[in-house]
Write a protein that holds these residues in place. Structure first.
Motif, short mmCIF file in Angstrom:
data_model
loop_
_atom_site.label_atom_id
_atom_site.label_comp_id
_atom_site.label_asym_id
_atom_site.label_seq_id
_atom_site.Cartn_x
_atom_site.Cartn_y
_atom_site.Cartn_z
N ALA A 51 72.52 2.27 84.29
CA ALA A 51 73.60 1.33 84.01
C ALA A 51 74.26 1.64 82.66
O ALA A 51 75.49 1.61 82.53
CB ALA A 51 73.08 -0.10 84.03
N ARG A 52 73.44 1.94 81.66
CA ARG A 52 74.00 2.26 80.34
C ARG A 52 74.84 3.53 80.37
O ARG A 52 75.77 3.69 79.57
CB ARG A 52 72.88 2.41 79.31
CG ARG A 52 72.18 1.11 78.94
CD ARG A 52 71.32 1.27 77.70
NE ARG A 52 70.23 2.21 77.87
CZ ARG A 52 69.01 1.90 78.33
NH1 ARG A 52 68.75 0.64 78.68
NH2 ARG A 52 68.07 2.82 78.44
N HIS B 2 72.16 -3.81 91.66
CA HIS B 2 73.33 -4.23 90.88
C HIS B 2 73.53 -3.33 89.67
O HIS B 2 74.65 -2.91 89.37
CB HIS B 2 73.16 -5.69 90.45
CG HIS B 2 74.19 -6.16 89.49
ND1 HIS B 2 75.53 -6.30 89.83
CD2 HIS B 2 74.10 -6.54 88.17
CE1 HIS B 2 76.21 -6.73 88.79
NE2 HIS B 2 75.37 -6.88 87.78
N LEU B 3 72.44 -3.01 88.98
CA LEU B 3 72.53 -2.13 87.82
C LEU B 3 72.99 -0.73 88.21
O LEU B 3 73.78 -0.10 87.49
CB LEU B 3 71.17 -2.06 87.11
CG LEU B 3 70.73 -3.31 86.36
CD1 LEU B 3 69.25 -3.22 86.00
CD2 LEU B 3 71.57 -3.52 85.12
N LEU B 4 72.50 -0.25 89.33
CA LEU B 4 72.92 1.06 89.81
C LEU B 4 74.38 1.06 90.22
O LEU B 4 75.07 2.08 90.12
CB LEU B 4 72.05 1.50 90.98
CG LEU B 4 70.56 1.72 90.68
CD1 LEU B 4 69.80 1.99 91.97
CD2 LEU B 4 70.35 2.85 89.69
N GLY B 5 74.87 -0.08 90.70
CA GLY B 5 76.27 -0.20 91.09
C GLY B 5 76.58 0.32 92.48
O GLY B 5 77.72 0.71 92.75
N GLU C 211 68.10 0.46 84.27
CA GLU C 211 68.81 0.06 83.06
C GLU C 211 69.45 1.26 82.37
O GLU C 211 70.58 1.18 81.86
CB GLU C 211 67.85 -0.67 82.11
CG GLU C 211 67.54 -2.10 82.52
CD GLU C 211 66.55 -2.22 83.67
OE1 GLU C 211 66.38 -3.34 84.21
OE2 GLU C 211 65.95 -1.18 84.04
N GLY D 41 76.53 3.80 85.49
CA GLY D 41 76.25 3.52 86.89
C GLY D 41 75.96 4.79 87.68
O GLY D 41 76.18 5.92 87.23
#
Length: 376
Positions: A75-76, A136-139, A72, A79
């Motif tokens: 992601a903030r 997905h959060l890491l991208g 998280e 990524g």
């Protein structure tokens, strides 16, 4: 299927393929070796230096990144690509292997794995859905299904249990994958050293509409002959039109054997770990730079290398740095090793294009043998 992710084979020599994986963040030339950036860094290297070796793609890991600094948070901060200043493709391993090998007090059931962090003992639960959410959060551009990897040797019963659980987790991972433009998800073939289980796993995964398939659960303690036997069994049952990834491999000799059997992608900590411990991989074979015979050797590791670390520094200087415990020694040897791996992959790609892979492998092995003999 996600748009703008594609794979094409441009040349073949026997079972070996030369191709390209196209992603929005760049093209991955195959066969490809992915330097391991487990915790958002290829240890002892700047990202721009990794790129300069010829690397098209890096590997990151869910287990390590979920524990520190946290998906998280990454992601903030924009990524993983932005976080580590690597704008090119990234593949993330699902974390399953690390949970099994590193975590404390782990408990596995159908839902996933509950474990204690090896860092601080904090408790976590990793499931197929959570693994895909983290990726997905890491991208990351290529994401891996959550699976269970068993060490070899193991019983056929244990291999079958883990394979069937991994297939069920594959279905859940595929469903939980966030379909986004340019993103891909790969399934992972398991089955231990049992040929029938490997074939069953490969066929089942081929029906699940993954973008690519990996062969997992090898290079985990078994002899090379067993690994190659499993590849000979498995690869014919993998789709021709999708990339094939052999996870955690490996030594240069393992790579050339696997390329000859039709594998397109590899990763391993070997070149970076060896570099931090005074071992160089070169076209002349392995060189233990800690050996006293290098103390007054003015030669470089490889005067013909395109890598400055391998070309421009004497073995005597590298020996001094390693013996003195200087960080620069780790940096230079790591860069030289990663560069050699990329040079090997480029040589394999060229040999496939020219239809001379068998000769290239023979010449490469002869040079390794001659170089290591001269070092005795």
């Amino acid at each position: 299927m996600s748009q703008d992710f594609s794979f094409a084979v441009h040349a073949a020599d026997g079972a070996a393929r030369k191709g390209e994986i196209i992603t929005p963040r760049g093209t991955i030339r195959t066969p490809a070796f992915m330097p391991v950036g487990t915790a958002a860094t290829v240890k002892a290297m700047f990202p721009q230096d990794v790129r300069a070796t010829g690397a098209d793609i890096l590997l990151g890991n869910v287990y390590h990144l979920m524990l520190r600094p946290g998906a998280e948070r990454v992601a903030r901060l924009g990524g993983l690509h932005e976080f580590m200043r690597w704008p090119f493709p990234i593949l993330t391993d699902s974390g399953g292997f690390q949970v099994m090998s590193l975590a404390k007090l782990r408990k596995l059931d159908e839902s996933g794995v509950t474990f204690q962090s090896h860092i601080d003992g904090s408790r976590h639960h990793l499931s197929p859905e959570r693994s895909m959410e983290i990726q997905h959060l890491l991208g990351s551009d290529i994401q891996m299904q959550f699976d269970e990897c068993v060490r070899l040797p193991c019983s056929d019963e244990e291999a079958e249990r883990a394979m069937r659980l991994s297939l069920r987790w594959a279905e859940r991972s595929r469903k939980a994958f966030h379909e986004e433009k340019g993103r891909a998800v790969f399934g992972i073939v398991q089955g231990g050293a049992n040929k029938a289980l490997r074939v069953e796993s490969a066929r089942a995964l081929s029906d699940m509409d993954f973008h690519g398939l990996a062969v997992g659960g090898l290079a985990v303690g078994e002899p090379q002959a067993v690994m190659l036997d499993m590849l000979d069994t498995t690869v014919p049952h993998l789709p021709q039109n999708k990339p094939r990834y052999l996870m955690g491999v490996g030594a240069p000799d393992d790579i050339v054997e696997a390329v000859a059997r039709g594998i397109d992608m590899f990763d391993c900590v070997m070149p970076t770990r060896a570099g931090r411990h005074g071992l160089a991989y070169t076209r002349f074979g392995k060189i233990n730079i800690k050996n006293s015979r290098h103390a007054e050797d003015a030669r470089s590791l490889d005067p013909a290398s395109i890598c400055p670390a391998a070309r421009d520094y004497s073995r005597a200087y590298l020996h001094h740095l390693v013996k003195a415990g200087e960080i620069l020694g780790m940096m230079l040897l790591t860069q030289a090793n990663v560069a050699y791996y990329q040079e090997l992959m480029a040589g394999l790609r060229n040999a496939i294009s020219e239809g001379r892979l068998i000769d290239f492998i023979a010449e490469t092995r002869a040079q390794w043998a001659d170089g290591e003999k001269a070092s005795l």
